[in-house]
Structure formats: C-alpha cells, structure tokens
Design an enzyme around this catalytic site. Structure first.
Site, PDB file in Angstrom:
ATOM      1  N   ARG A  74      -6.979  -6.209 -11.430  1.00 55.49           N
ATOM      2  CA  ARG A  74      -5.606  -6.677 -11.188  1.00 55.49           C
ATOM      3  C   ARG A  74      -4.872  -6.689 -12.524  1.00 55.49           C
ATOM      4  NH1 ARG A  74      -3.037  -9.828  -7.578  1.00 55.49           N
ATOM      5  NH2 ARG A  74      -3.804  -8.205  -6.156  1.00 55.49           N
ATOM      6  N   LYS A 129       0.829  -1.207   0.000  1.00 56.09           N
ATOM      7  CA  LYS A 129       0.000   0.000   0.000  1.00 56.09           C
ATOM      8  C   LYS A 129       0.866   1.260   0.000  1.00 56.09           C
ATOM      9  CE  LYS A 129      -3.813  -2.457   2.166  1.00 56.09           C
ATOM     10  NZ  LYS A 129      -3.166  -3.785   2.095  1.00 56.09           N
ATOM     11  N   ARG A 136     -12.193  -7.755 -10.551  1.00 59.56           N
ATOM     12  CA  ARG A 136     -12.792  -8.552  -9.480  1.00 59.56           C
ATOM     13  C   ARG A 136     -14.041  -7.810  -8.984  1.00 59.56           C
ATOM     14  NH1 ARG A 136      -7.216  -8.586  -6.478  1.00 59.56           N
ATOM     15  NH2 ARG A 136      -7.357  -6.519  -7.424  1.00 59.56           N
ATOM     16  N   LYS A 193      -8.143   1.102   5.769  1.00 58.34           N
ATOM     17  CA  LYS A 193      -7.629  -0.270   5.736  1.00 58.34           C
ATOM     18  C   LYS A 193      -6.253  -0.352   6.376  1.00 58.34           C
ATOM     19  CE  LYS A 193      -6.429   0.490   0.850  1.00 58.34           C
ATOM     20  NZ  LYS A 193      -6.642  -0.024  -0.523  1.00 58.34           N
ATOM     21  N   ASN A 225       1.058  -4.908  -5.616  1.00 58.04           N
ATOM     22  CA  ASN A 225       1.316  -6.186  -4.956  1.00 58.04           C
ATOM     23  C   ASN A 225       2.632  -6.785  -5.444  1.00 58.04           C
ATOM     24  OD1 ASN A 225      -1.387  -7.144  -3.435  1.00 58.04           O
ATOM     25  ND2 ASN A 225      -1.883  -5.853  -5.191  1.00 58.04           N
ATOM     26  N   ASP A 276      -3.218  -2.960  -8.525  1.00 56.03           N
ATOM     27  CA  ASP A 276      -4.655  -2.919  -8.270  1.00 56.03           C
ATOM     28  C   ASP A 276      -5.179  -1.546  -8.661  1.00 56.03           C
ATOM     29  OD1 ASP A 276      -4.542  -5.470  -7.346  1.00 56.03           O
ATOM     30  OD2 ASP A 276      -4.836  -4.986  -5.237  1.00 56.03           O
ATOM     31  N   ARG A 316     -15.965  -4.740  -1.405  1.00 50.33           N
ATOM     32  CA  ARG A 316     -14.640  -5.285  -1.698  1.00 50.33           C
ATOM     33  C   ARG A 316     -14.733  -6.254  -2.869  1.00 50.33           C
ATOM     34  NH1 ARG A 316     -13.346  -8.094   3.800  1.00 50.33           N
ATOM     35  NH2 ARG A 316     -15.481  -8.790   3.363  1.00 50.33           N
ATOM     36  N   GLU A 349      -3.111  -0.116  -5.007  1.00 48.63           N
ATOM     37  CA  GLU A 349      -2.054  -0.905  -4.368  1.00 48.63           C
ATOM     38  C   GLU A 349      -1.108  -1.447  -5.436  1.00 48.63           C
ATOM     39  OE1 GLU A 349      -3.295  -3.981  -1.677  1.00 48.63           O
ATOM     40  OE2 GLU A 349      -4.971  -2.809  -0.882  1.00 48.63           O
TER      41      GLU A 349
END
Length: 318
Positions: free
Chosen positions: A211, A126, A226, A161, A284, A274, A234, A282
């Site tokens: 993603r 993040k 997603r 978060k 990853n 993301d 979410r 984000e």
C-alpha cells in the site's frame, strides 16, 4: 481563526483504535487547534437546495479506553465548514452514491471536500487502475463467462474478483485445471449479470501487497507490504495479513509518478495505490488506510503531513 473540519465516517465507537487511519487524521487536526464536527451518513440531508447535517462536536484522545468524546449537537449548513473529510468505508452502494451528491452540493456551497465527490463516483478502485495499463498486470474486465474462461485457459493461474469489494472479500485464485472455475465464475458474475475483473496471478504476493499512500499526487516515502497469512493468497490485513513497512522501490516511485498528476487533476488528495511486485492492481480513493502501521514502524506523521497539505490549500483557496 480555527479551521472547521467535518468528518463523515462510520460510527466512531466501532472503529479499531489500534490501526484506524481516520482517527490519526482527527488527532492531527485536533493537535493543530482545529474544530472537529462528527457526522455519519444518516446525519446528512438536503433542505430547500442546501446541503445540511445533524452534527456533533468531537474531541479525540490518544487513550484506547477513552479515545473520543462527542459534545454539543447542532444542525449545520455543510457549506459553512472549511473542509470535510469523506471517510466512509465501502461498500459503494446507493447510499454511498447519494452521500457523494450531498457532499458535492456542500462543495459548491463553500466547503472543500476531500476527496472530491465526483471523483469518488468516477474512480472505481479497480477500474480506475485500468487508465494506467503501463503499470498493471495482464487483465480483463468483463461479465462474459466465455471470455473469463478463455482468459484462464490462456494464462492458467489467475485471480478473479468483484469490482466493488474491499478487504480482499470474494477474491479467488484459480489455478490450472481447477474444477471450481465454472462455479466461481457463475457466483461472481451472477450467471453473467455482474462485471468482474480477472488478472494474472502475481507470485510476488508472497512478499506482500504493498500500500503506497499518496498526498496531493506525491508518494509517502514508505509503504506497507501486507504479507499473506499461511495458506492465503490475499495480503489484505482484513483477510489476516500482517503489515511490514518498507521504503519505496524505484519501480514503486515510477508507478506513483505515472499516476500523480491525474490524482491532482481529479482532486484526489489522499489515495492508496496497491502494488504487487512491479504491478499496480488497484487505486483506493474512498478511505485509504495503513497510516498507523507505517507511522508506528518508521516514526512518520502521515496524517500530520496530510493536514498541513489541507491547511496550505485552504489558504490558497481563501
């Protein structure tokens, strides 16, 4: 001569056959005739300044009833391997940290570790995104409850978060006049002792949390959107979301272009971005997923593309 590939991962018997990205990588390596060496974190150790592991040879199969077979056990110097895939899922706890140090030693002693262990430590998924403010939503990182409440007061509809979560765990949407704001902040910050992130809520989440997979700084041409389950905010698959593969938009490609060179500089060969709507949320770097879902829907071979990239770079190193 066969490439000697080691993989550090969660216990292979516990993975989800239908969607596991590490398994796709192991299939691709096996199909190229590479030798596979399986390890969990418990197997890694240092002795007299040498990174070592208790390893087992591994065969993998495209059979849900029998997708792996462990063979001979041996004690190996990690530096004798050609490449090591670090595919242990978060949480990023002390044991994860120690593993990166062992793998960094292995890297110095001859193996090439994907992704670079130092960058795994440096690039919180993040916080790393904060290096590209032109790509992200309005956000704040703090553990100060007053600052979080002021951010909520200004923007009314926000997401709060933790910095070390995965799969959408402990992600809260807080709308205007939400009576739970105080307790959510208390819980996530542990009464001001733990730093968290707050972002403006992005209504485009209804179209999916995308993603985008990056290989050596270049995006795969399709991403996985997603889509949140009914009543959810979410999109994470682990939180009940469903995956819809789709081509990248011009904005997606622009975001990837903004980040790609930094990924190459940091030795982050395989990364997942993301993106919600037009905004990066984000980056990853630990064990990005979604290979299988995109492959299934578009007939791509993302793991094969990654293994070919690894083979080319090993040739350059030698």
């Amino acid at each position: 001569m066969s490439i000697q590939l080691g993989v550090v991962m969660d216990p292979i018997e516990r993975i989800t056959y239908k969607k596991d990205s590490t398994l796709a990588m192991l299939w691709a390596a096996s199909e190229r005739g590479w030798s596979l060496h399986y390890m969990t974190q418990t197997d890694l150790y240092i002795q007299n300044g040498q990174a070592r592991a208790h390893s087992q040879t591994l065969q993998v199969f495209r059979d849900p009833a029998h997708y792996f077979e462990l063979g001979e056990s041996e004690d190996i110097a990690l530096g004798d391997l050609d490449v090591i895939l670090m595919r242990k899922d978060p949480p990023f706890d002390n044991e994860f940290l120690y593993t990166t140090h062992i793998l960094e030693m292995a890297n110095r002693q001859g193996a090439w570790v994907v992704n670079r262990p130092q960058s795994l430590r440096d690039c919180n998924e993040k916080l790393f995104a904060q290096q590209f403010p032109q790509c992200g939503p309005t956000q704040v990182v703090t553990r100060d409850p007053k600052r979080l409440k002021a951010f909520h007061q200004e923007h009314q509809d926000i997401v709060i978060k933790p910095l070390d979560g995965m799969g959408g765990s402990s992600v809260f949407r807080v709308q205007a006049k939400d009576p739970n704001l105080g307790v959510i902040i208390e819980t996530l910050t542990e009464h001001g002792q733990t730093t968290v992130m707050a972002q403006t809520f992005l209504p485009e989440i209804k179209n999916g949390d995308k993603r985008i997979l990056m290989i050596d700084g270049e995006p795969v041409p399709y991403c996985l959107a997603r889509i949140p389950a009914e009543g959810e905010t979410r999109g994470n698959l682990a939180a009940g979301g469903t995956g819809r593969a789709q081509p990248l938009t011009d904005r997606d490609r622009w975001i990837a272009e903004q980040i790609g060179e930094t990924l190459r500089e940091k030795g982050l060969l395989f990364v997942g971005l993301d993106v919600i709507g037009d905004y990066l949320t984000e980056i990853n770097v630990t064990s990005p997923t979604c290979i299988r879902e995109i492959d299934d829907q578009y007939g791509t071979d993302i793991a094969g593309q990654l293994m070919d990239c690894i083979a080319d770079k090993l040739a350059q190193r030698s």
